[in-house]
Write a protein that holds these residues in place. Structure first.
Motif, PDB file in Angstrom:
ATOM      1  N   GLY A  23       0.763  -9.246  -6.889  1.00 41.60           N
ATOM      2  CA  GLY A  23       1.300  -8.213  -5.883  1.00 41.60           C
ATOM      3  C   GLY A  23       2.788  -8.388  -5.480  1.00 41.60           C
ATOM      4  O   GLY A  23       3.398  -9.010  -6.475  1.00 41.60           O
ATOM      5  N   ILE A  24       3.138  -7.799  -4.740  1.00 41.84           N
ATOM      6  CA  ILE A  24       3.189  -7.081  -3.543  1.00 41.84           C
ATOM      7  C   ILE A  24       4.225  -7.914  -2.915  1.00 41.84           C
ATOM      8  O   ILE A  24       3.702  -8.283  -1.989  1.00 41.84           O
ATOM      9  CB  ILE A  24       1.805  -6.912  -3.114  1.00 41.84           C
ATOM     10  CG1 ILE A  24       0.946  -6.559  -4.197  1.00 41.84           C
ATOM     11  CG2 ILE A  24       1.781  -6.186  -1.925  1.00 41.84           C
ATOM     12  CD1 ILE A  24      -0.518  -6.800  -4.126  1.00 41.84           C
ATOM     13  N   ALA A  25       5.308  -7.937  -3.181  1.00 46.44           N
ATOM     14  CA  ALA A  25       6.276  -8.770  -2.338  1.00 46.44           C
ATOM     15  C   ALA A  25       6.614  -7.568  -0.843  1.00 46.44           C
ATOM     16  O   ALA A  25       6.787  -6.373  -1.083  1.00 46.44           O
ATOM     17  CB  ALA A  25       7.584  -8.711  -3.049  1.00 46.44           C
ATOM     18  N   GLY A 295      -2.150  -5.656   7.276  1.00 38.20           N
ATOM     19  CA  GLY A 295      -2.749  -4.443   6.789  1.00 38.20           C
ATOM     20  C   GLY A 295      -2.440  -4.069   5.626  1.00 38.20           C
ATOM     21  O   GLY A 295      -3.702  -3.270   5.298  1.00 38.20           O
ATOM     22  N   HIS A 296      -1.382  -4.168   4.998  1.00 37.19           N
ATOM     23  CA  HIS A 296      -0.881  -3.420   3.818  1.00 37.19           C
ATOM     24  C   HIS A 296      -1.837  -4.113   2.559  1.00 37.19           C
ATOM     25  O   HIS A 296      -2.235  -3.543   1.850  1.00 37.19           O
ATOM     26  CB  HIS A 296       0.563  -3.706   3.754  1.00 37.19           C
ATOM     27  CG  HIS A 296       1.142  -3.260   2.440  1.00 37.19           C
ATOM     28  ND1 HIS A 296       1.674  -2.300   1.863  1.00 37.19           N
ATOM     29  CD2 HIS A 296       1.000  -4.210   1.022  1.00 37.19           C
ATOM     30  CE1 HIS A 296       2.050  -2.326   0.618  1.00 37.19           C
ATOM     31  NE2 HIS A 296       1.711  -3.538   0.108  1.00 37.19           N
ATOM     32  N   GLU A 297      -1.777  -5.514   2.680  1.00 37.38           N
ATOM     33  CA  GLU A 297      -2.747  -6.357   1.802  1.00 37.38           C
ATOM     34  C   GLU A 297      -4.083  -6.011   1.639  1.00 37.38           C
ATOM     35  O   GLU A 297      -4.855  -5.726   0.799  1.00 37.38           O
ATOM     36  CB  GLU A 297      -2.444  -7.629   2.025  1.00 37.38           C
ATOM     37  CG  GLU A 297      -1.054  -8.083   1.955  1.00 37.38           C
ATOM     38  CD  GLU A 297      -0.334  -7.849   0.849  1.00 37.38           C
ATOM     39  OE1 GLU A 297      -0.978  -7.747  -0.310  1.00 37.38           O
ATOM     40  OE2 GLU A 297       1.076  -7.694   0.697  1.00 37.38           O
ATOM     41  N   MET A 298      -4.709  -5.462   2.969  1.00 35.33           N
ATOM     42  CA  MET A 298      -5.931  -5.248   3.009  1.00 35.33           C
ATOM     43  C   MET A 298      -6.210  -3.874   2.478  1.00 35.33           C
ATOM     44  O   MET A 298      -7.264  -3.601   1.951  1.00 35.33           O
ATOM     45  CB  MET A 298      -6.415  -5.364   4.566  1.00 35.33           C
ATOM     46  CG  MET A 298      -6.647  -6.793   5.108  1.00 35.33           C
ATOM     47  SD  MET A 298      -7.092  -6.868   6.626  1.00 35.33           S
ATOM     48  CE  MET A 298      -6.535  -8.541   7.322  1.00 35.33           C
ATOM     49  N   GLY A 299      -5.077  -3.224   2.573  1.00 37.14           N
ATOM     50  CA  GLY A 299      -5.365  -1.818   1.833  1.00 37.14           C
ATOM     51  C   GLY A 299      -5.586  -1.937   0.552  1.00 37.14           C
ATOM     52  O   GLY A 299      -6.340  -1.151  -0.190  1.00 37.14           O
ATOM     53  N   HIS A 300      -4.743  -2.815  -0.106  1.00 38.34           N
ATOM     54  CA  HIS A 300      -5.317  -2.880  -1.508  1.00 38.34           C
ATOM     55  C   HIS A 300      -6.515  -3.412  -1.849  1.00 38.34           C
ATOM     56  O   HIS A 300      -7.161  -2.846  -2.879  1.00 38.34           O
ATOM     57  CB  HIS A 300      -3.921  -4.126  -1.979  1.00 38.34           C
ATOM     58  CG  HIS A 300      -2.613  -3.691  -2.283  1.00 38.34           C
ATOM     59  ND1 HIS A 300      -2.394  -2.582  -2.988  1.00 38.34           N
ATOM     60  CD2 HIS A 300      -1.585  -4.056  -1.844  1.00 38.34           C
ATOM     61  CE1 HIS A 300      -0.968  -2.678  -3.000  1.00 38.34           C
ATOM     62  NE2 HIS A 300      -0.449  -3.454  -2.313  1.00 38.34           N
ATOM     63  N   TYR A 301      -6.961  -4.323  -0.960  1.00 41.92           N
ATOM     64  CA  TYR A 301      -8.250  -4.691  -1.227  1.00 41.92           C
ATOM     65  C   TYR A 301      -9.374  -3.732  -1.113  1.00 41.92           C
ATOM     66  O   TYR A 301     -10.378  -3.407  -1.910  1.00 41.92           O
ATOM     67  CB  TYR A 301      -8.647  -5.994  -0.230  1.00 41.92           C
ATOM     68  CG  TYR A 301      -9.889  -6.542  -0.442  1.00 41.92           C
ATOM     69  CD1 TYR A 301     -10.351  -7.569  -1.336  1.00 41.92           C
ATOM     70  CD2 TYR A 301     -11.067  -6.110   0.362  1.00 41.92           C
ATOM     71  CE1 TYR A 301     -11.403  -8.139  -1.499  1.00 41.92           C
ATOM     72  CE2 TYR A 301     -12.214  -6.551   0.158  1.00 41.92           C
ATOM     73  CZ  TYR A 301     -12.617  -7.831  -0.704  1.00 41.92           C
ATOM     74  OH  TYR A 301     -13.803  -8.038  -1.008  1.00 41.92           O
ATOM     75  N   GLN A 375       0.506   3.061  -5.373  1.00 43.55           N
ATOM     76  CA  GLN A 375      -0.581   2.319  -4.784  1.00 43.55           C
ATOM     77  C   GLN A 375       0.010   1.793  -3.498  1.00 43.55           C
ATOM     78  O   GLN A 375      -0.503   1.520  -2.589  1.00 43.55           O
ATOM     79  CB  GLN A 375      -1.232   1.212  -5.783  1.00 43.55           C
ATOM     80  CG  GLN A 375      -1.964   1.741  -6.822  1.00 43.55           C
ATOM     81  CD  GLN A 375      -2.856   0.527  -7.585  1.00 43.55           C
ATOM     82  OE1 GLN A 375      -2.095  -0.562  -7.582  1.00 43.55           O
ATOM     83  NE2 GLN A 375      -3.908   0.706  -7.919  1.00 43.55           N
ATOM     84  N   GLU A 376       1.102   1.135  -3.627  1.00 42.89           N
ATOM     85  CA  GLU A 376       2.132   0.727  -2.596  1.00 42.89           C
ATOM     86  C   GLU A 376       2.301   1.414  -1.279  1.00 42.89           C
ATOM     87  O   GLU A 376       1.847   0.900  -0.326  1.00 42.89           O
ATOM     88  CB  GLU A 376       3.232   0.056  -3.096  1.00 42.89           C
ATOM     89  CG  GLU A 376       3.267  -1.160  -4.251  1.00 42.89           C
ATOM     90  CD  GLU A 376       2.495  -2.335  -3.751  1.00 42.89           C
ATOM     91  OE1 GLU A 376       2.424  -2.607  -2.672  1.00 42.89           O
ATOM     92  OE2 GLU A 376       1.961  -2.846  -4.676  1.00 42.89           O
ATOM     93  N   TYR A 377       2.247   2.688  -1.563  1.00 44.68           N
ATOM     94  CA  TYR A 377       2.557   3.671  -0.642  1.00 44.68           C
ATOM     95  C   TYR A 377       1.168   3.746   0.184  1.00 44.68           C
ATOM     96  O   TYR A 377       0.914   3.763   1.481  1.00 44.68           O
ATOM     97  CB  TYR A 377       3.123   5.012  -1.087  1.00 44.68           C
ATOM     98  CG  TYR A 377       3.363   5.954  -0.042  1.00 44.68           C
ATOM     99  CD1 TYR A 377       4.541   5.769   0.716  1.00 44.68           C
ATOM    100  CD2 TYR A 377       2.676   6.887   0.110  1.00 44.68           C
ATOM    101  CE1 TYR A 377       4.764   6.663   1.891  1.00 44.68           C
ATOM    102  CE2 TYR A 377       2.892   7.997   1.154  1.00 44.68           C
ATOM    103  CZ  TYR A 377       3.916   7.921   1.879  1.00 44.68           C
ATOM    104  OH  TYR A 377       4.388   8.626   2.902  1.00 44.68           O
ATOM    105  N   ASP A 418       9.364  -0.283  -8.195  1.00 45.69           N
ATOM    106  CA  ASP A 418       7.629  -0.516  -8.422  1.00 45.69           C
ATOM    107  C   ASP A 418       6.856  -0.668  -6.810  1.00 45.69           C
ATOM    108  O   ASP A 418       5.841  -0.705  -6.671  1.00 45.69           O
ATOM    109  CB  ASP A 418       7.356  -1.792  -9.345  1.00 45.69           C
ATOM    110  CG  ASP A 418       7.920  -2.965  -8.796  1.00 45.69           C
ATOM    111  OD1 ASP A 418       8.568  -2.864  -7.518  1.00 45.69           O
ATOM    112  OD2 ASP A 418       7.972  -3.952  -9.322  1.00 45.69           O
ATOM    113  N   HIS A 419       7.717  -0.362  -5.826  1.00 49.44           N
ATOM    114  CA  HIS A 419       7.423  -0.374  -4.201  1.00 49.44           C
ATOM    115  C   HIS A 419       8.085   0.810  -3.916  1.00 49.44           C
ATOM    116  O   HIS A 419       9.320   1.001  -4.306  1.00 49.44           O
ATOM    117  CB  HIS A 419       7.715  -1.635  -3.612  1.00 49.44           C
ATOM    118  CG  HIS A 419       6.917  -2.790  -3.972  1.00 49.44           C
ATOM    119  ND1 HIS A 419       6.418  -3.179  -5.120  1.00 49.44           N
ATOM    120  CD2 HIS A 419       5.801  -3.106  -2.841  1.00 49.44           C
ATOM    121  CE1 HIS A 419       5.694  -4.371  -5.070  1.00 49.44           C
ATOM    122  NE2 HIS A 419       5.147  -4.377  -3.845  1.00 49.44           N
ATOM    123  N   PRO A 420       7.781   1.300  -2.884  1.00 45.61           N
ATOM    124  CA  PRO A 420       8.612   2.402  -2.346  1.00 45.61           C
ATOM    125  C   PRO A 420       9.533   1.987  -1.682  1.00 45.61           C
ATOM    126  O   PRO A 420       9.764   0.679  -1.390  1.00 45.61           O
ATOM    127  CB  PRO A 420       7.658   3.065  -0.854  1.00 45.61           C
ATOM    128  CG  PRO A 420       6.377   2.390  -1.433  1.00 45.61           C
ATOM    129  CD  PRO A 420       6.596   1.282  -2.330  1.00 45.61           C
TER     130      PRO A 420
HETATM  131 ZN    ZN Z   1       1.502  -3.909  -1.980  1.00 46.22          ZN
END
Ligand code: ZN
Length: 459
Positions: A23-25, A295-301, A375-377, A418-420
């Motif tokens: 992920g997802i820094a 909340g963001h991480e849960m969104g990925h899930y 996806q990150e957005y 790779d992230h917004p």
């Molecule tokens: Zn993320």
């Protein structure tokens, strides 16, 4: 993915990156003083009857300025150049192995010392990885250690960094070797249809890697334990229950061992899926920011992003392998004699394959980045709805600005991010806040009149 820019074409680390589907820094740097109790909302971003998304966004962005902002921009823009240097280094090393006929020699050596074909493939892979690792070592040191220290982002001594490199190399030789040998076996057995079957095998290995990464690979580099802070943990688990996530534990990782960056991620598949936040995040962010990040991480899930990534990887692999077969036929047909290659499916043609895949990888960078950035957005929007912490989100986004350029141009963001960007994320957070003002001041209406009158706000 955490600074995918600097890693993409590094042969020794490629497998680790693929396997970890990392992920997802999300937050920023430097383990500093105690975490704030609440986000320090700048003037212009407080809930009010004249709340304006653009003004609030600029107010947040102005909190991170001056030399620190310049330093962060310079670090991130340097990453653009590293893509080029990594690419050129890989091309140079592969051409060197071909032009000196070292690749053909390594094939002959593997065939001489091993009888079983699979072992021959494996030995050749070890020779190839070791040669590439040694030849690109100066660049790896600059990229992974010198540069990180120059910008004050790393906590590691050179010895600690080097020992992690050796662990990663060992994993590459074992797991990468297994995948490589299986792929070569398919290529040899099915010379016409291998792009399809090879893609199946590659995807199988990526999936197995994603399942075992959190349980067997990540603990080789860091210590994971259930989150100790009960207040934060209860809030996170409550948000998880509210969103239908069957989580019983949240994990904490000692990321401060390597770096000062704050981050969180979702990793694993099926039974090994888990949400992890790092100790830098706990030390630096307010509870509101932690909830926004979670909340963001849960969104990925909830949005099955890992599975979507695997499907996207499958499409990419099939396309790349089809182009690879075409390219191998052309290049080996033209230069095979000069490089002492016997056929396009010759083991010693692996550097030609890496050359082609590296070029394709470079061309696909903007597409790959746009896929993950989208996806990150989505995860950001989910996180805002789940946590209802737009100011926490802005606080976290600002901390991220310490190593990711906050305010790039649109094309720059499309190609390299790779992230917004911080601006995109904070704009989304302030837009959410504008439509939920009553949550922050009961005297205000639940939607922003000024924004509604002006129509949707951009940037
Ligand atoms: Zn993320």
């Amino acid at each position: 993915m955490n600074s995918a820019l600097t890693r993409r074409t590094k042969l020794t680390r490629t497998w680790i990156v693929i396997l970890m589907i990392w992920g997802i820094a999300l937050c920023g740097t430097a383990v500093a003083s105690a975490a704030p109790l609440a986000p320090a909302i700048p003037p212009g971003a407080e809930a009010s009857s004249h709340f304006d998304v653009a003004v609030a966004t600029d107010a947040w962005l102005s909190q991170f300025s001056g030399p620190a902002r310049k330093n962060s921009d310079s670090y991130f823009e340097g990453g653009y150049w590293l893509i080029l240097w990594d690419f050129l280094a890989t091309v140079a090393v592969m051409l060197l192995l071909l032009e000196t006929k070292a690749s053909a020699w390594m094939r002959d050596f593997a065939e001489r010392i091993a009888r079983l074909k699979l072992f021959q493939y494996w030995i050749y892979f070890i020779e190839l990885v070791l040669a590439a690792t040694v030849l690109t070592f100066p660049l790896t040191v600059f990229e992974g250690w010198v540069r990180e220290h120059t910008y004050g982002l790393s906590n590691q001594t050179f010895g600690a960094w080097l020992s992690e490199q050796l662990i990663a190399l060992g994993l590459t030789l074992v797991l990468g070797g297994l995948a490589f040998s299986a792929l070569i076996a398919i290529v040899k057995r099915l010379p016409r249809t291998w792009p399809a079957w090879g893609a199946v095998i590659a995807l199988l290995f990526v999936t197995i890697g994603a399942v075992i990464a959190p349980v067997f690979i990540a603990p080789l580099f860091n210590t994971y334990k259930p989150l100790e802070n009960r207040v934060i943990k209860n809030q996170i688990l409550s948000m998880a229950r509210a969103n239908g996530i069957p989580a019983h534990d949240v994990y904490e990782v000692d990321a401060s061992r390597q770096s000062k960056r704050v981050s969180a991620n979702v990793s694993g598949l099926f039974g090994t899926g888990r949400i992890t936040l790092n100790d830098n995040l706990l030390a630096r962010c307010s509870p509101q920011a932690i909830m926004a990040v979670m909340g963001h991480e849960m969104g990925h899930y909830v949005m099955h992003h890992i599975y979507n990534r695997l499907m996207f990887a499958a499409i990419q692999i099939v396309v790349m392998f089809s182009l690879l077969r075409w390219g191998l036929d052309k290049l080996v047909g033209r230069f095979g004699g000069r490089w002492r290659l016997l056929s396009p499916t010759d083991l010693a043609a692996a550097p030609v394959a890496i050359l082609i895949l590296t070029i394709l990888g470079l061309l696909l960078t903007p597409i790959q980045n746009s896929f993950t950035r989208t996806q990150e957005y989505e995860a950001d929007i989910f996180g805002l709805n789940a946590s209802r912490q737009p100011d926490g989100e802005a606080e976290a986004d600002l901390l991220l600005g310490e190593y990711r350029k906050l305010d790039p141009g649109p094309l720059e963001e499309m190609i390299f991010f790779d992230h917004p960007s911080g601006r995109t994320r904070i704009t989304a957070a302030m837009r959410w806040k504008a439509e939920n003002l009553c949550l922050f001041d009961p005297a205000l209406p639940c939607e922003s009149v000024s924004v509604a009158a002006k129509g949707p706000s951009s940037r």
